[in-house]
Enzyme design. Structure first.
Site, short mmCIF file in Angstrom:
data_model
loop_
_atom_site.label_atom_id
_atom_site.label_comp_id
_atom_site.label_asym_id
_atom_site.label_seq_id
_atom_site.Cartn_x
_atom_site.Cartn_y
_atom_site.Cartn_z
N LYS A 137 50.83 -0.36 46.26
CA LYS A 137 50.54 0.02 47.65
C LYS A 137 49.29 0.89 47.69
CE LYS A 137 52.86 2.13 51.67
NZ LYS A 137 54.11 2.75 52.15
N SER A 191 60.20 2.84 54.54
CA SER A 191 59.05 1.96 54.29
C SER A 191 59.13 1.08 53.06
CB SER A 191 57.77 2.79 54.19
OG SER A 191 57.30 3.05 55.48
N SER A 206 56.29 0.61 56.21
CA SER A 206 54.86 0.52 56.08
C SER A 206 54.40 -0.22 54.81
CB SER A 206 54.24 1.93 56.07
OG SER A 206 54.67 2.64 54.92
N1 GLN Z 1 58.51 3.64 59.94
C1 GLN Z 1 58.59 5.03 59.62
C2 GLN Z 1 57.39 5.74 60.19
O1 GLN Z 1 56.65 5.12 60.87
C3 GLN Z 1 58.72 5.23 58.15
C4 GLN Z 1 57.44 5.04 57.45
C5 GLN Z 1 57.57 5.30 55.97
O2 GLN Z 1 58.65 5.29 55.39
N2 GLN Z 1 56.43 5.57 55.37
O3 GLN Z 1 57.16 6.88 59.96
#
Ligand code: GLN
Length: 486
Positions: A77, A176, A152
């Protein structure tokens, strides 16, 4: 070959039935062919990957002892630092940033002799649930190219699902890793807070962020988890206790096995087809002899609100470093220093990141800090205590990973709140610091994958993998590959 698991590939490599170079070539070619449609990768360093593969082959020929992932490709990532490679966080702010050092997990992957394939797309600074917040491209779900892969870590999940890599690393602050794994029909695991070093992980919300593995099945995820877990003194929140060796134990059953089903996880908002698949998964465990107990997480309904105070507050602090001086983008035109800060940040950050910085700055501001941030910390403790109580009654908690299957690209773009609700079942684990895994447990009628989430008590990753693997041995959902691939 591309559809095989990392363990199968590792066996082929160990028996010299294939060379690491040929294998890496095959995945690089899959990326060239498929990624123009999937758009999972932001950067592929073909030369560096092939050089690593050749060096593994040479050392194998010389009879040297090799690491646990020797010659196996892994995608990373784009917020985990690899020396000399881009680490953009899918943000214009870091478009030209090349970190001068390797993250701890990258050092560990190099020790394991893995081949680093490239950098995967994500929501900007990991803020989002669809990968649509990337400043550069929208990744598509390999099961339906009109749909989002989740986020994400959507690039990592989609890359594994499309068989462009057998393994990938992501990060999970509120879901995420687990949510995109569910939506892409692969396995994704978030370790306990402190289990994997965050050294070299570009921070979003430091008290919640964890790096974790993606793979086609539980056993592969355990293999990658083992390679990166363990103490690192450079991360002061890394725990100094021996990491388990999960790849040696994942096939051992747990008997008797008690699994908790959370009453509050089957409330309004859960898609009926997701519910059907998850209830069927619970029956599979029952048939395998597990005792199902109902547990309650009374403060679960506050998890999303609590998360969006804690995470945004920490983000507003962490992202203060992008000032046009120390890192990243600097505006060309400015009249004075303050103007330079404002323009650099205004140009460098996308709309969701700006929204989070504003929310977090507000929650920490004088006069509001007690009402918002400090209150959220207190509720966080109550949520933590709910889980601790539940694990007194069961070995693991199970339920849906995501309330819905993958939605259409653009569908929630203008509705941040609808997007925030995508993490309603995953956020609690980050607030409580516990490990969680999402495994494939079925498909909707239109062919979209559904994920089952399992959660365990802090530092019980070994048990978590064993329980997840029990389901995997009895089902074949993890063996399906999107039609797009074949
Ligand atoms: N979807 C969540 C957010 O927007 C979690 C994102 C994540 O785990 N990095 O913050």
């Amino acid at each position: 070959m591309l559809e095989r698991t990392a363990r199968e590939l590792s066996d082929l490599l160990a028996r010299c039935e294939i060379s690491a170079e040929t294998l890496t070539q095959a995945f690089l070619q899959a990326i060239r062919q498929r990624d123009p449609q999937v758009r999972a990768f932001l950067h592929v360093d073909e030369d560096a990957a092939l050089e690593q593969a050749r060096s593994v082959d040479a050392r194998r020929r010389r009879g040297e002892s090799l690491g646990s992932l020797a010659g196996v490709p892994v995608a990373i990532k784009d917020l985990i630092c690899v020396r000399g490679q881009p680490a953009t966080c899918a943000s214009k702010m870091l478009q030209t940033f090349r970190p001068p050092y390797d993250a701890h997990v990258i050092e560990r992957l190099r020790q394991a002799d893995a081949v680093l394939l490239g950098r995967t797309n994500m929501d900007e600074f990991a803020m989002g649930s669809s990968t649509e917040n990337s400043a550069f491209q929208t990744t598509r779900n390999p099961w339906d190219l009109e749909r989002i892969p989740g986020g994400s870590s959507g690039g990592s999940a989609a890359a594994v699902a499309a068989c462009e890599t057998p393994l990938a690393l992501g990060s999970d602050t509120g879901g995420s890793i687990r949510q995109p794994a569910a939506l892409c029909g692969v396995v994704g695991m978030k370790p306990s807070y402190g289990r994997v070093s965050r050294y070299g992980l570009i921070a979003f919300a430091s008290s919640l962020d964890q790096i974790g593995p993606f793979g086609h099945d539980v056993a592969d995820a355990a293999l990658l988890f083992d390679a990166v877990a363990g103490h690192d003194p450079r991360d002061s929140t890394s725990v100094n206790r021996p990491a388990p060796i999960c790849r040696q134990t994942f096939d051992r059953d747990i008997e008797p096995l008690a699994l908790g089903v959370v009453r509050e996880h089957f409330d309004a908002g859960l898609d009926s087809e997701v519910e059907r698949a998850v209830r069927e998964a619970i029956r599979v465990y029952e048939r395998l002899g597990a005792k199902i107990v109902e547990v309650s997480l009374p403060h679960a309904k506050y998890a999303v609100a609590t998360y969006y105070l804690v995470a945004t507050a920490e983000a507003s602090s962490n992202l203060a470093r992008y000032d046009g001086v120390h890192f990243g983008h600097r505006s060309r035109e400015h009249s004075d220093l303050i103007d330079m800060y404002c323009r650099s940040r205004g140009e460098g950050f996308g709309p969701e990141v700006k929204r989070r910085i504003m929310l977090g700055t507000h929650a920490l501001s004088s006069g509001y800090k007690d009402a918002y941030y400090l209150k959220a910390l207190k509720v966080r403790r109550l949520i933590h205590d709910d889980y601790a109580r539940a694990f007194g009654q069961c070995d693991a908690i199970l339920g849906p990973t995501s309330p819905t299957p993958a939605f259409k690209i653009g569908e929630r773009g203008n509705d941040p709140l609808a997007m925030y609700l995508a993490d309603i079942y995953t956020i609690g684990a980050n607030l409580a610091g516990i490990p969680g895994i999402s495994i494939p447990c079925g498909f909707t009628r239109s062919g979209l994958p559904v994920g089952l989430q399992l959660l365990a008590a802090p530092f019980e990753e070994e048990k978590l993998f064993r329980i997840a693997r029990t389901f995997e041995r009895a089902t074949d959902w993890h063996t399906r590959r999107p039609r797009f691939v074949s």
